[in-house]
Design a protein around this motif. Structure first.
Motif, PDB file in Angstrom:
ATOM      1  N   GLU A  31     108.929 -25.945  30.860  1.00  0.00           N
ATOM      2  CA  GLU A  31     109.249 -24.617  31.346  1.00  0.00           C
ATOM      3  C   GLU A  31     109.565 -24.665  32.834  1.00  0.00           C
ATOM      4  N   ALA A  69     113.913 -21.361  37.512  1.00  0.00           N
ATOM      5  CA  ALA A  69     114.399 -20.851  36.227  1.00  0.00           C
ATOM      6  C   ALA A  69     115.775 -20.221  36.381  1.00  0.00           C
ATOM      7  N   ALA A  98     118.864 -21.861  34.438  1.00  0.00           N
ATOM      8  CA  ALA A  98     119.505 -21.046  33.406  1.00  0.00           C
ATOM      9  C   ALA A  98     120.999 -20.920  33.667  1.00  0.00           C
ATOM     10  N   LEU A 154     117.696 -16.736  30.329  1.00  0.00           N
ATOM     11  CA  LEU A 154     116.648 -16.508  31.320  1.00  0.00           C
ATOM     12  C   LEU A 154     115.735 -15.420  30.778  1.00  0.00           C
ATOM     13  N   THR A 155     114.461 -15.737  30.622  1.00  0.00           N
ATOM     14  CA  THR A 155     113.505 -14.769  30.111  1.00  0.00           C
ATOM     15  C   THR A 155     112.440 -14.525  31.187  1.00  0.00           C
ATOM     16  N   CYS A 210     112.633 -20.037  32.109  1.00  0.00           N
ATOM     17  CA  CYS A 210     113.496 -20.610  31.075  1.00  0.00           C
ATOM     18  C   CYS A 210     112.900 -21.954  30.702  1.00  0.00           C
TER      19      CYS A 210
END
Length: 234
Positions: free
Chosen positions: A45, A51, A55, A62-63, A76
Protein backbone atom coordinates in the motif's frame (compact mmCIF):
# COMPACT_ATOMS: atom_id res chain seq x y z
CA UNK A 1 4.55 16.14 -10.36
CA UNK A 2 8.30 16.22 -9.67
CA UNK A 3 9.22 12.55 -9.32
CA UNK A 4 12.29 13.27 -7.17
CA UNK A 5 10.47 15.22 -4.48
CA UNK A 6 6.76 14.40 -4.66
CA UNK A 7 7.01 11.77 -1.96
CA UNK A 8 8.24 14.26 0.65
CA UNK A 9 5.68 16.91 -0.23
CA UNK A 10 2.56 17.66 1.78
CA UNK A 11 3.33 15.02 4.41
CA UNK A 12 1.43 15.70 7.68
CA UNK A 13 2.87 15.03 11.10
CA UNK A 14 2.55 11.56 12.63
CA UNK A 15 0.67 12.86 15.69
CA UNK A 16 -2.41 10.73 16.39
CA UNK A 17 -1.51 8.01 13.88
CA UNK A 18 -2.59 4.40 14.42
CA UNK A 19 0.21 1.94 15.30
CA UNK A 20 0.47 0.71 11.70
CA UNK A 21 0.45 4.23 10.28
CA UNK A 22 2.98 5.34 12.90
CA UNK A 23 5.31 2.73 11.38
CA UNK A 24 4.57 4.14 7.94
CA UNK A 25 5.49 7.66 9.06
CA UNK A 26 8.75 6.44 10.63
CA UNK A 27 9.80 4.47 7.56
CA UNK A 28 8.76 7.29 5.25
CA UNK A 29 10.83 9.79 7.23
CA UNK A 30 13.88 7.61 6.62
CA UNK A 31 13.21 7.47 2.85
CA UNK A 32 11.61 10.86 2.05
CA UNK A 33 12.47 10.86 -1.66
CA UNK A 34 11.20 7.34 -2.40
CA UNK A 35 7.73 5.96 -2.87
CA UNK A 36 7.13 3.61 0.04
CA UNK A 37 5.72 0.16 -0.80
CA UNK A 38 4.24 -0.65 2.63
CA UNK A 39 3.35 -4.34 2.96
CA UNK A 40 -0.10 -4.95 4.38
CA UNK A 41 -1.09 -8.58 3.93
CA UNK A 42 -1.33 -9.43 0.23
CA UNK A 43 -0.75 -5.86 -0.97
CA UNK A 44 1.88 -3.14 -0.98
CA UNK A 45 0.00 0.00 0.00
CA UNK A 46 0.98 3.62 -0.58
CA UNK A 47 -0.38 6.64 1.26
CA UNK A 48 -0.69 10.42 1.04
CA UNK A 49 1.42 12.06 -1.73
CA UNK A 50 3.00 8.67 -2.54
CA UNK A 51 -0.44 7.28 -3.36
CA UNK A 52 -1.35 10.28 -5.50
CA UNK A 53 1.89 10.09 -7.50
CA UNK A 54 1.75 6.30 -7.93
CA UNK A 55 -1.92 6.26 -8.91
CA UNK A 56 -1.21 8.84 -11.61
CA UNK A 57 1.92 7.09 -12.88
CA UNK A 58 0.38 3.60 -12.88
CA UNK A 59 -3.13 4.65 -13.94
CA UNK A 60 -4.71 2.81 -11.00
CA UNK A 61 -7.50 3.82 -8.67
CA UNK A 62 -6.81 6.29 -5.88
CA UNK A 63 -8.89 5.43 -2.83
CA UNK A 64 -8.91 6.52 0.81
CA UNK A 65 -8.18 4.77 4.11
CA UNK A 66 -9.90 6.36 7.10
CA UNK A 67 -8.84 9.77 8.39
CA UNK A 68 -5.72 11.32 9.86
CA UNK A 69 -5.91 14.63 11.70
CA UNK A 70 -9.39 15.19 10.34
CA UNK A 71 -8.45 14.60 6.67
CA UNK A 72 -9.04 11.57 4.49
CA UNK A 73 -5.89 9.55 3.81
CA UNK A 74 -5.20 8.98 0.07
CA UNK A 75 -4.27 5.37 -0.63
CA UNK A 76 -3.52 3.05 -3.53
CA UNK A 77 -2.06 -0.43 -3.63
CA UNK A 78 -0.62 -3.14 -5.85
CA UNK A 79 -0.83 -6.93 -5.34
CA UNK A 80 2.30 -8.33 -3.72
CA UNK A 81 2.35 -11.36 -6.04
CA UNK A 82 2.64 -9.14 -9.14
CA UNK A 83 4.33 -6.08 -7.69
CA UNK A 84 7.35 -6.30 -10.03
CA UNK A 85 5.17 -5.32 -12.98
CA UNK A 86 4.18 -2.09 -11.24
CA UNK A 87 7.66 -1.57 -9.85
CA UNK A 88 9.14 -1.74 -13.35
CA UNK A 89 6.74 0.94 -14.58
CA UNK A 90 7.60 3.24 -11.70
CA UNK A 91 11.35 2.74 -12.11
CA UNK A 92 11.10 3.53 -15.83
CA UNK A 93 9.30 6.74 -14.92
CA UNK A 94 12.27 7.72 -12.76
CA UNK A 95 10.88 6.97 -9.31
CA UNK A 96 12.83 5.51 -6.40
CA UNK A 97 10.91 2.87 -4.44
CA UNK A 98 11.53 1.71 -0.86
CA UNK A 99 10.07 -1.73 -0.14
CA UNK A 100 8.88 -2.27 3.44
CA UNK A 101 8.16 -5.90 4.32
CA UNK A 102 6.34 -7.47 7.26
CA UNK A 103 9.09 -8.95 9.40
CA UNK A 104 6.80 -11.13 11.51
CA UNK A 105 3.41 -12.80 11.38
CA UNK A 106 0.34 -11.36 13.15
CA UNK A 107 0.61 -14.27 15.60
CA UNK A 108 4.21 -13.35 16.44
CA UNK A 109 3.17 -9.74 16.96
CA UNK A 110 0.42 -10.85 19.36
CA UNK A 111 2.85 -13.00 21.34
CA UNK A 112 5.04 -9.98 22.00
CA UNK A 113 1.89 -7.96 22.77
CA UNK A 114 2.48 -5.53 19.92
CA UNK A 115 -0.41 -3.61 18.40
CA UNK A 116 1.01 -3.82 14.85
CA UNK A 117 3.15 -6.20 12.84
CA UNK A 118 6.76 -4.98 12.67
CA UNK A 119 7.87 -3.75 9.26
CA UNK A 120 11.25 -2.72 7.90
CA UNK A 121 12.55 -1.32 4.63
CA UNK A 122 14.45 -4.23 3.10
CA UNK A 123 15.41 -2.64 -0.20
CA UNK A 124 15.67 0.70 -1.96
CA UNK A 125 15.09 0.28 -5.70
CA UNK A 126 16.33 3.03 -8.01
CA UNK A 127 16.56 3.26 -11.82
CA UNK A 128 20.32 2.72 -11.77
CA UNK A 129 20.48 -0.14 -9.26
CA UNK A 130 18.03 -2.71 -10.61
CA UNK A 131 19.40 -6.11 -11.64
CA UNK A 132 16.21 -8.15 -12.03
CA UNK A 133 15.49 -9.05 -15.63
CA UNK A 134 11.83 -8.09 -15.21
CA UNK A 135 12.80 -4.55 -14.22
CA UNK A 136 15.43 -3.92 -16.89
CA UNK A 137 14.94 -2.48 -20.35
CA UNK A 138 16.46 -5.02 -22.74
CA UNK A 139 16.96 -2.34 -25.39
CA UNK A 140 19.48 -0.24 -23.45
CA UNK A 141 21.90 -0.32 -20.50
CA UNK A 142 20.74 1.03 -17.14
CA UNK A 143 23.71 3.34 -16.59
CA UNK A 144 24.28 4.68 -13.08
CA UNK A 145 26.34 7.84 -13.65
CA UNK A 146 28.34 9.67 -10.95
CA UNK A 147 29.74 13.16 -11.53
CA UNK A 148 32.31 15.15 -9.54
CA UNK A 149 33.35 18.74 -10.41
CA UNK A 150 37.10 19.39 -10.51
CA UNK A 151 38.47 22.89 -11.17
CA UNK A 152 42.01 23.02 -12.58
CA UNK A 153 44.22 25.26 -14.70
CA UNK A 154 42.41 24.14 -17.84
CA UNK A 155 39.07 25.42 -16.51
CA UNK A 156 36.03 23.71 -15.03
CA UNK A 157 36.20 19.98 -15.52
CA UNK A 158 34.21 16.96 -14.42
CA UNK A 159 35.11 13.47 -13.36
CA UNK A 160 32.51 10.99 -14.65
CA UNK A 161 32.09 7.30 -13.92
CA UNK A 162 29.26 5.09 -15.10
CA UNK A 163 28.30 1.53 -14.27
CA UNK A 164 25.73 -1.00 -15.47
CA UNK A 165 25.13 -3.22 -12.45
CA UNK A 166 23.36 -5.87 -14.51
CA UNK A 167 26.43 -6.55 -16.69
CA UNK A 168 29.34 -5.15 -14.67
CA UNK A 169 30.30 -2.72 -17.43
CA UNK A 170 32.23 0.22 -15.93
CA UNK A 171 33.89 3.26 -17.50
CA UNK A 172 35.36 6.59 -16.42
CA UNK A 173 36.13 9.84 -18.20
CA UNK A 174 37.46 13.31 -17.39
CA UNK A 175 35.80 16.01 -19.47
CA UNK A 176 35.21 19.72 -19.72
CA UNK A 177 32.07 20.85 -17.92
CA UNK A 178 30.79 22.21 -21.22
CA UNK A 179 30.85 18.68 -22.65
CA UNK A 180 28.45 17.29 -20.05
CA UNK A 181 25.31 17.65 -22.23
CA UNK A 182 26.98 15.54 -24.94
CA UNK A 183 27.90 12.84 -22.39
CA UNK A 184 24.34 12.75 -21.04
CA UNK A 185 22.94 12.50 -24.55
CA UNK A 186 25.31 9.65 -25.39
CA UNK A 187 24.73 7.61 -22.25
CA UNK A 188 21.09 8.44 -21.47
CA UNK A 189 21.76 7.36 -17.87
CA UNK A 190 19.01 5.74 -15.84
CA UNK A 191 20.20 7.58 -12.72
CA UNK A 192 22.67 10.34 -11.91
CA UNK A 193 24.54 10.92 -8.65
CA UNK A 194 25.89 14.46 -8.38
CA UNK A 195 26.85 17.00 -5.70
CA UNK A 196 24.42 19.91 -5.17
CA UNK A 197 26.82 22.33 -6.88
CA UNK A 198 26.05 20.81 -10.29
CA UNK A 199 22.31 21.44 -9.84
CA UNK A 200 21.25 18.82 -12.38
CA UNK A 201 17.46 18.37 -12.60
CA UNK A 202 16.46 14.98 -11.19
CA UNK A 203 19.94 14.11 -9.93
CA UNK A 204 20.34 12.48 -6.55
CA UNK A 205 22.51 14.56 -4.24
CA UNK A 206 25.78 12.85 -3.35
CA UNK A 207 28.91 13.87 -1.48
CA UNK A 208 32.01 13.32 -3.64
CA UNK A 209 34.18 10.52 -2.16
CA UNK A 210 37.65 11.51 -1.06
CA UNK A 211 40.76 9.67 -2.23
CA UNK A 212 38.96 8.18 -5.20
CA UNK A 213 42.10 6.56 -6.59
CA UNK A 214 42.59 4.51 -3.42
CA UNK A 215 38.94 3.44 -3.35
CA UNK A 216 39.03 2.46 -7.02
CA UNK A 217 42.18 0.41 -6.49
CA UNK A 218 40.55 -1.36 -3.53
CA UNK A 219 37.44 -2.09 -5.61
CA UNK A 220 39.57 -3.76 -8.31
CA UNK A 221 41.88 -5.48 -5.85
CA UNK A 222 45.08 -3.85 -7.08
CA UNK A 223 47.83 -1.84 -5.38
CA UNK A 224 47.96 0.85 -8.07
CA UNK A 225 45.89 2.05 -11.02
CA UNK A 226 48.95 2.33 -13.28
CA UNK A 227 47.89 -0.71 -15.29
CA UNK A 228 44.59 0.94 -16.20
CA UNK A 229 46.06 4.09 -17.73
CA UNK A 230 46.74 7.65 -16.62
CA UNK A 231 44.21 9.18 -14.23
CA UNK A 232 43.96 12.90 -13.55
CA UNK A 233 42.33 14.16 -10.35
CA UNK A 234 38.98 14.35 -12.20
Amino acid sequence: MDQATVSAARLPSAAGASPAMAQWFALKAAQPEALLFFRMGDFYEMFFADAEAAAEALDIALTYRGEHQGERVPMCGVPAHSHETYLARLIRRGFRVAIAEQMETPEEAKRRKASAVRREVVRLVTPGTVTEEALLDAARPAWLLALVPQADRDGDRLGAAWLDLSTGAFETEALAAADLPALLARLEPAEVLAPPALALPGAVEATPPRDGARRLAEAWGVATLDGFGSFSAA
